[in-house]
Design a protein around this motif. Structure first.
Motif, PDB file in Angstrom:
ATOM      1  N   GLU A  96       0.811  -0.984   0.079  1.00  0.00           N
ATOM      2  CA  GLU A  96      -0.215  -0.048  -0.070  1.00  0.00           C
ATOM      3  C   GLU A  96       0.681   1.453  -0.243  1.00  0.00           C
ATOM      4  O   GLU A  96       1.632   1.354   0.379  1.00  0.00           O
ATOM      5  N   VAL A  97       0.768   1.865  -1.078  1.00  0.00           N
ATOM      6  CA  VAL A  97       1.370   3.696  -0.716  1.00  0.00           C
ATOM      7  C   VAL A  97       0.201   4.144  -0.392  1.00  0.00           C
ATOM      8  O   VAL A  97      -1.356   4.563  -0.520  1.00  0.00           O
ATOM      9  N   TYR A  98       0.599   4.935   0.766  1.00  0.00           N
ATOM     10  CA  TYR A  98      -0.208   6.038   1.423  1.00  0.00           C
ATOM     11  C   TYR A  98       0.604   8.198   0.957  1.00  0.00           C
ATOM     12  O   TYR A  98       1.010   8.209   0.912  1.00  0.00           O
ATOM     13  N   MET A  99      -0.696   8.454   0.430  1.00  0.00           N
ATOM     14  CA  MET A  99      -0.268   9.627  -0.465  1.00  0.00           C
ATOM     15  C   MET A  99      -0.745  10.898   0.556  1.00  0.00           C
ATOM     16  O   MET A  99      -1.608  10.966   0.750  1.00  0.00           O
ATOM     17  N   PRO A 100      -0.645  11.778   0.197  1.00  0.00           N
ATOM     18  CA  PRO A 100      -0.670  13.517   0.919  1.00  0.00           C
ATOM     19  C   PRO A 100      -2.102  13.694   0.606  1.00  0.00           C
ATOM     20  O   PRO A 100      -1.975  14.098  -0.465  1.00  0.00           O
ATOM     21  N   PHE A 101      -2.510  14.118   2.082  1.00  0.00           N
ATOM     22  CA  PHE A 101      -4.179  14.461   2.225  1.00  0.00           C
ATOM     23  C   PHE A 101      -3.652  15.982   1.123  1.00  0.00           C
ATOM     24  O   PHE A 101      -4.459  16.840   0.389  1.00  0.00           O
ATOM     25  N   ILE A 104      -3.747  15.700  -1.755  1.00  0.00           N
ATOM     26  CA  ILE A 104      -4.921  14.974  -2.580  1.00  0.00           C
ATOM     27  C   ILE A 104      -5.877  16.454  -3.089  1.00  0.00           C
ATOM     28  O   ILE A 104      -6.593  16.050  -3.355  1.00  0.00           O
ATOM     29  N   PHE A 123     -10.491  11.321  10.765  1.00  0.00           N
ATOM     30  CA  PHE A 123      -9.997  12.643   9.167  1.00  0.00           C
ATOM     31  C   PHE A 123     -11.620  12.717   8.500  1.00  0.00           C
ATOM     32  O   PHE A 123     -11.993  11.379   8.276  1.00  0.00           O
ATOM     33  N   SER A 124     -11.577  13.513   8.326  1.00  0.00           N
ATOM     34  CA  SER A 124     -13.114  13.682   7.642  1.00  0.00           C
ATOM     35  C   SER A 124     -13.702  13.976   6.211  1.00  0.00           C
ATOM     36  O   SER A 124     -12.791  15.135   6.540  1.00  0.00           O
TER      37      SER A 124
ATOM     38  N   CYS B  80     -10.152   7.638   8.538  1.00  0.00           N
ATOM     39  CA  CYS B  80     -10.374   8.584   7.638  1.00  0.00           C
ATOM     40  C   CYS B  80     -12.103   8.447   7.465  1.00  0.00           C
ATOM     41  O   CYS B  80     -11.974   7.024   6.026  1.00  0.00           O
ATOM     42  N   LYS B  89      -7.984   3.576   6.775  1.00  0.00           N
ATOM     43  CA  LYS B  89      -7.772   4.100   7.030  1.00  0.00           C
ATOM     44  C   LYS B  89      -5.797   4.556   7.037  1.00  0.00           C
ATOM     45  O   LYS B  89      -5.886   4.139   5.471  1.00  0.00           O
ATOM     46  N   ARG B  91      -2.966   7.414   7.252  1.00  0.00           N
ATOM     47  CA  ARG B  91      -1.474   7.217   8.399  1.00  0.00           C
ATOM     48  C   ARG B  91      -1.932   8.745   8.765  1.00  0.00           C
ATOM     49  O   ARG B  91      -1.584  10.171   7.737  1.00  0.00           O
ATOM     50  N   VAL B  97      -2.303  14.136   6.917  1.00  0.00           N
ATOM     51  CA  VAL B  97      -3.373  13.041   6.580  1.00  0.00           C
ATOM     52  C   VAL B  97      -2.145  12.013   4.905  1.00  0.00           C
ATOM     53  O   VAL B  97      -2.651  12.790   4.346  1.00  0.00           O
ATOM     54  N   TYR B  98      -1.995  10.987   5.489  1.00  0.00           N
ATOM     55  CA  TYR B  98      -2.021  10.590   4.524  1.00  0.00           C
ATOM     56  C   TYR B  98      -3.292   9.346   4.030  1.00  0.00           C
ATOM     57  O   TYR B  98      -3.510   8.663   5.045  1.00  0.00           O
ATOM     58  N   MET B  99      -3.632   9.494   2.816  1.00  0.00           N
ATOM     59  CA  MET B  99      -5.058   8.832   2.750  1.00  0.00           C
ATOM     60  C   MET B  99      -4.277   7.181   1.316  1.00  0.00           C
ATOM     61  O   MET B  99      -3.036   7.368   0.890  1.00  0.00           O
ATOM     62  N   PRO B 100      -4.727   6.122   1.620  1.00  0.00           N
ATOM     63  CA  PRO B 100      -4.001   4.776   1.165  1.00  0.00           C
ATOM     64  C   PRO B 100      -5.111   4.218  -0.425  1.00  0.00           C
ATOM     65  O   PRO B 100      -5.691   5.527  -0.828  1.00  0.00           O
ATOM     66  N   PHE B 101      -3.147   4.594  -1.456  1.00  0.00           N
ATOM     67  CA  PHE B 101      -4.093   4.427  -3.003  1.00  0.00           C
ATOM     68  C   PHE B 101      -5.074   3.595  -3.173  1.00  0.00           C
ATOM     69  O   PHE B 101      -5.849   4.275  -4.515  1.00  0.00           O
ATOM     70  N   SER B 102      -4.721   2.582  -3.021  1.00  0.00           N
ATOM     71  CA  SER B 102      -6.227   1.847  -2.783  1.00  0.00           C
ATOM     72  C   SER B 102      -7.298   2.459  -2.813  1.00  0.00           C
ATOM     73  O   SER B 102      -8.647   1.552  -4.304  1.00  0.00           O
ATOM     74  N   PHE B 103      -7.523   3.174  -1.841  1.00  0.00           N
ATOM     75  CA  PHE B 103      -9.139   3.854  -1.898  1.00  0.00           C
ATOM     76  C   PHE B 103      -8.886   4.886  -3.777  1.00  0.00           C
ATOM     77  O   PHE B 103      -9.932   5.109  -3.733  1.00  0.00           O
ATOM     78  N   ILE B 104      -7.617   6.144  -3.175  1.00  0.00           N
ATOM     79  CA  ILE B 104      -7.562   6.974  -4.132  1.00  0.00           C
ATOM     80  C   ILE B 104      -8.302   6.452  -5.566  1.00  0.00           C
ATOM     81  O   ILE B 104      -8.518   7.328  -6.677  1.00  0.00           O
TER      82      ILE B 104
END
Lengths: 594, 594
Positions: A96-101, A104, A123-124, B80, B89, B91, B97-104
């Protein structure tokens, strides 16, 4: 009807306040950016040192471990290369890669914030900055009822309202001209919002300072021995009514005959007045710092003037001398608009919050009656707007806008004196309600006369454009080429609907005919505004070959509410299916692709 | 002209291969989802246990520390909440806040993958799955040149091509009817792709197995003593040309008179043939497992038939007996299409890769000449397509599509026998090129006749729709209500352009007139397809009140390339400005909002 019931809203607000400590959805930048095709590219916190895939070496990925139970889990920084153009720093954990909000948010134009409630942080994430639609059934729209969700509007508080004119009793707009002008749409919205608030808000507490029926007037302080105050019967012989006559120096140095009070919430002053000479009314306001600020209502034709830093003058119009008139003023609004002349809007708003109304004074020789302070006097303001429109309707039946309008500079421009179908329509909605409440024919006649402007093509100074010689469109901005602004068109349809429903005879027939043509157009053209992810504000891309002008979420929501309203008066399933899809767009749903 | 030069592409591919070890952009799901308005909501790896803000308790946030230099930095899991509906989920690290790419990826329909190059891992994020546009100037479009980027197409390899007919020499489509039909658009694209490849690809190596000029024919093996083979002069007396006559049993049990080879890359068989009886040609293919597979080309009217698991028959048409004809077959394509009858498409493709052509055999009594194996014989296939279109044009000048088409079931349907403006236009583009190469008038005459179908309104079985009685639109699918498919319309315009440029006299004049009308339409309607974030595939939302049908990125790119092509032949700045904006959409730029 999707109008939000205030009671419900307030209950909901209560729950939210209870649960949520911090809730700060990033607000949409509502600045106009017509000339700025591309979205701002310089994102904060981004490394822009990436230039193509070749020869680029990211810093060595740092690995960290974190405890999860007993098992340490690998966790790394990773450079995210965005469309091969630049990089942002992400996080990697396994696959999993996490991208910064922060990325986004700007890239996708979405909203989010950390909320804390019940001791937990969440986080809403929100696709749009607009609230959800109410889930319970809403009251049906009625031409004599609440207008859309205008009960939530506060026109007079808008930054682009210079002040409420004492002469006309309606707001003066600084939109498109900082000198100010009477903008018919704003005036109609001012009236409709107060009408809607009147229907929804609980009845105001009223503090009567003077009703003219008392014999003891000792709470009025006289400034000197020459000054007099007394009760008398109303001059208007047909009225069995007591009024108060006062006589004191005209001079503004004279503190006047005054009555003390101490009010913050009951900040709407209403009174009947009749000056025999150039008398005046002064309201004393105690500022947060203890100093006194004076608002003088004078028989002058100057709308607003500040003298020094604490003497503000509102003209009531020289012609009011010698006649009874009813004065209603939102004292703290008047105060704040005056502060705006010397301070920033933020500072003025803060200063308004700490202000108190401490006295009302009269000067000169005159009579007064029904002097009250109340939380609101919505119907007074509503009729001020309706009467303004009756007084200022021109011989064509229109309310021309007396400033030029550059919708798109050099492409879609209007010279001063243009009419707006939205202005005509909202004025009609207001006048219909004034008629329903007062039964006074002048209002319905003015509404009927307003229809005549729909007969004039936009190409000849009117408001009606014809899409490909086929569909009549009523233009908010009757530009050439046509702009086809959707919300303005639908507001005009709502006005036409109100009139056809509440008028009779020829007026109703004519309103119905224009309404029906417009609805035929709307059915054919509504989905030209559907982007598959939201709506367009207008059709400038089609008529002028420019980049499409997407509607920001607040306009998108207005579109939905207007379509929902029209779905109540026309059973075409297009309206309900479209409204449902458009609602879903606000939660990130997309229409299908091929 | 934005056509990608193959040489450039291959060079670029080389660089990419060098740099990138793993590069696997998530491919777009190209399945039709017309009936499926909302995007799939069930995202993987998501907790769906969130149901509103009230009463929801996330698990206690776990805190971890990671070393950064000497300073430990707090780092947490955070729930989130997506539009108040469900959670994923993320980070949290400080304010970020970091959002998972699988969601994005699913939520925003974007693409990304981890790449490894130079020993570093990077995350490559892409807004669309289409490649960038070439940055260097592209060759100008010419009606006798490469068609768009069709040199990159391989029509015969498409899954929906059942096989290439031996009778007609053109592909048979299973689109919309699994029994197969001759689909004019596919046939034209087959021809145009081979024409374009011919212009771009290096000349093929040719292995001559027989040219009829040899005296020693000992490399042809006779199956028995009754069989004969000999050189002789061509019967067609005007030719000074040697051919080879063969005589052996007709029976398919007879292995035939055969010549050995061992080819994988030179898999295109070309030969001139003249059978005096029901002779046949068999190609022996050695499969990966060592077994032999036989493709029999027989004088039958059955297009394709598998007997057992290793005998495949292609009919060449009974009427070919007794005349010279030229046969060109893509042997490995024929082989794979036969395998498709018994195996999955994936398995067939794998089996194709390990196949070898080992012998060519003839049977019966006949003559042959110019027997070759080559990498490609593009012009043969190009003329097969052009000749098919000349042979099968009907008296109206059209190529009807002989299967029903349900563009939108019960809303936009076409009965079998419909014409397509795209089919007419692409056939014209092909026929114009056949005329340019051959100077044979029959091709330009057929192209001219094809214009007649543009005179017939779509409402009366033709292809021309009129948008609001004002603009002529040439319909890829001439449905009622109109569908206004953009790419098909622009393909028809390109065909009309080709013809007006290369024909003379009345044909050119008529083509020009229809082209000009279409360009007027395009200028007025092009931006009706601009969504502000991409393009629409058609205008079903406007004509049928349905959800808009967004163009997936490959169609969006076709739109751009078509607009760029038309910007070369029409200087209206609308085309270039639109193409630039549409390119930017592919990198996530959005048109402005109000």
């Amino acid at each position: 009807m999707p109008r939000t019931n205030l009671k419900h809203l307030m209950a909901f607000a209560g729950i939210v306040t209870l649960l949520v400590t911090v809730y700060n959805i990033g607000k949409c930048d509502i600045a106009k950016n017509d000339n700025n095709f591309y979205r701002e590219e310089k994102l904060p916190h981004l490394d822009n040192d990436f230039s193509g895939t070749k020869g680029f070496h990211p810093r060595v990925a740092q690995s960290y471990t974190r405890g999860k139970g007993t098992q340490p889990i690998e966790y790394e920084e990773i450079e995210c290369v965005i469309n091969g153009d630049y990089t942002v720093k992400g996080r990697k954990d396994g696959d999993e890669v996490y991208m910064p909000f922060s990325f986004i948010q700007k890239y996708f134009e979405v909203y989010g914030s950390i909320e804390k409630s019940d001791g937990y942080e969440r986080f809403s994430f929100h696709h749009s900055y607009q609230d959800d639609f109410p889930t319970e059934p809403q009251p049906k729209y009625s031409p004599s009822g609440v207008f859309m969700s205008f009960d939530l509007y506060s026109v007079e508080d808008r930054n682009r309202v210079k002040c409420i004119s004492g002469i006309e009793g309606v707001p003066i707009s600084t939109q498109w001209d900082h000198n100010g002008h009477y903008y018919p749409i704003q005036i109609a919205q001012f009236g409709l919002s107060h009408y809607s608030k009147h229907l929804i808000q609980p009845k105001s507490k009223v503090k009567v300072l003077e009703d003219g029926e008392r014999t003891d007037l000792s709470d009025w302080l006289l400034p000197d021995q020459k000054s007099e105050i007394r009760s008398k019967m109303d001059d208007r012989t047909f009225l069995d009514n007591g009024v108060v006559e006062f006589k004191t120096s005209l001079s503004l140095k004279n503190p006047g005959i005054s009555i003390s009070t101490r009010e913050k919430k009951l900040s709407t002053l209403s009174m009947d007045l009749n000056f025999m000479n150039n008398g005046s009314v002064t309201v004393l306001i105690q500022m947060g710092d203890g100093n006194l600020f004076r608002i003088h209502y004078v028989l002058s034709d100057t709308v607003m003037k500040l003298e020094g830093s604490r003497d503000l003058y509102y003209g009531l119009g020289a012609s009011k001398k010698g006649t009874w008139f009813h004065l209603t003023r939102l004292l703290l609004v008047d105060y704040q608009k005056g502060l705006n002349l010397q301070f920033s809007k933020t500072r003025s708003a803060r200063m308004k919050n700490s202000a108190r109304i401490v006295a009302i004074c009269v000067r000169g020789h005159g009579m007064m009656d029904n002097v009250t302070l109340s939380a609101h006097a919505h119907m007074d303001l509503f009729f001020d707007a309706a009467n303004y429109l009756v007084r200022h309707q021109n011989s064509l039946g229109g309310w021309p806008v007396m400033v030029p309008r550059k919708l798109i500079p050099e492409v879609m421009e209007l010279d001063s004196g243009w009419y707006s179908a939205m202005g005509q329509g909202q004025a009609i909605s207001l006048l219909v309600r004034a008629y329903v409440v007062s039964k006074d024919q002048k209002y319905i006649e003015a509404a009927g006369k307003a229809l005549n402007v729909f007969d004039i093509p936009s190409s000849r100074g009117g408001i009606t454009s014809k899409y490909l010689n086929t569909y009549d469109w009523y233009e908010e901005y009757p530009t050439t080429p046509s702009s086809f602004v959707l919300n303005g068109f639908m507001y005009s349809l709502i006005g036409l609907y109100d009139l056809k429903e509440m008028a009779t005879g020829k007026i109703s027939e004519k309103a119905e005919e224009i309404f029906d043509k417009g609805m035929r157009t709307l059915k054919a053209m509504l989905l030209m505004f559907d982007t598959g992810t939201g709506t367009f504000y207008d059709l400038r891309h089609i008529t002028a070959g420019l980049a499409p002008n997407r509607a920001r979420w607040d306009y998108h929501k207005v579109h939905i509410n207007q379509v929902l309203l029209l779905s109540e008066v026309d059973s075409d399933p297009l309206f309900s299916s479209t409204a449902e899809r458009w609602k879903a767009y606000m939660k990130g749903k997309l229409s299908p692709h091929n």
